[in-house]
Design an enzyme around this catalytic site. Structure first.
Site: not given
Length: 269
Positions: A98, A151, A166, A169-170, A199
């Site tokens: 995570n 994500s 980001y 990478s997700k 979140i």
């Protein structure tokens, strides 16, 4: 503990590794797994937040808990923590990969190579390191569950300008999860990936926005109630419920799944 209360504990005798366990989704998932009887290894940088997570789990008086000082981007530290976990608990049954960062948010030509590598090594590399070093031990258990936090960014939404590192990478985590699901099916190890939307967590603390971002930003207007199912961002505990389901025998025929948990946020983007 009474027989009736023990019957509700799905993870008695099982050991889970949770990365990024000191806060947010990782903390909520660690608490959820522990409440249902799992021994939990908390992988995170040791600070007051990780200490608090450990103390909260100890107060549950269910399974055991140990914190390990881990920088998820450092393969040597990940490998040592995995070995220490096995020495402490005897094996590994569940991995919740995570941990992650937002990293630098900037136009592509302004992202430093070092910053790009840092985001990739932390998010995608950290997932790989955790799974790689835990797998030999999971195979000895004749089955297990791996859950990876990706994500909606990079998979369903692409409107967050400047988050190319980001998002890349997700997207990579999703591909890795699907490849791993097929490779590990013969060992009865299930691999699933979750894609949260907004979140309420502390991940924004890892965000560094560049001054040049305004040059490439695109003005967008979102409808009132950007997250249709709620009045604001989702809660870590809601994601933890999904993690616990995927880790449990109730999901024993689910692998290679990519599950969105965003209150329909991505359907508006």
């Amino acid at each position: 503990m009474s027989a009736s209360s023990e019957a509700g504990l799905r993870f008695v005798g099982k050991t889970a590794i949770v990365t990024g366990a000191g806060s947010g989704i990782g903390k909520a998932a660690a608490l959820k797994l522990a409440k249902e009887g799992a021994n939990v290894a908390l992988f995170d940088l040791i600070d007051h937040r990780t200490d608090e997570t450990e103390q909260q789990i100890k107060r549950l008086n269910t399974g055991k808990v140990v914190s390990y000082d881990v920088d998820i981007s450092d393969p040597k530290r990940v490998e040592k923590a995995v070995k220490d976990t096995v020495a402490e608990f005897g094996g590994i049954d569940i991995i919740f990969a995570n941990a992650g960062i937002n990293g630098v948010v900037a136009p592509i030509e302004d992202i430093d190579v070092e910053d790009w590598h840092n985001t990739m090594t932390t998010n995608l590399g950290g997932t790989f390191f955790t799974v790689k070093f835990a797998l030999p031990h999971m195979k000895k258990r004749n089955g297990g569950s791996i859950i990876i936090t990706s994500s909606i960014n990079g998979n369903y939404t692409f409107s967050n300008i400047g988050m190319s590192a980001y998002s890349t990478s997700k997207a990579g985590q999703v591909a890795f999860a699907k490849m791993a699901a097929l490779e590990l099916a013969k060992f009865k190890i299930r691999v699933n990936v979750i894609c949260p939307g907004a979140i309420s967590t502390n991940i924004d603390q890892s965000t560094e926005k560049s001054d040049e971002l305004s040059e490439v930003s695109i003005k967008m207007e979102f409808p009132e109630g950007r997250i249709p199912l709620s009045d604001g961002p989702g809660k870590p505990e809601q994601v933890a419920e999904l993690v616990a389901f995927l880790a449990s025998d109730a999901a024993q025929h689910i692998t290679g799944a990519q599950i969105v948990i965003d209150g329909a946020e991505s359907l508006l983007s």
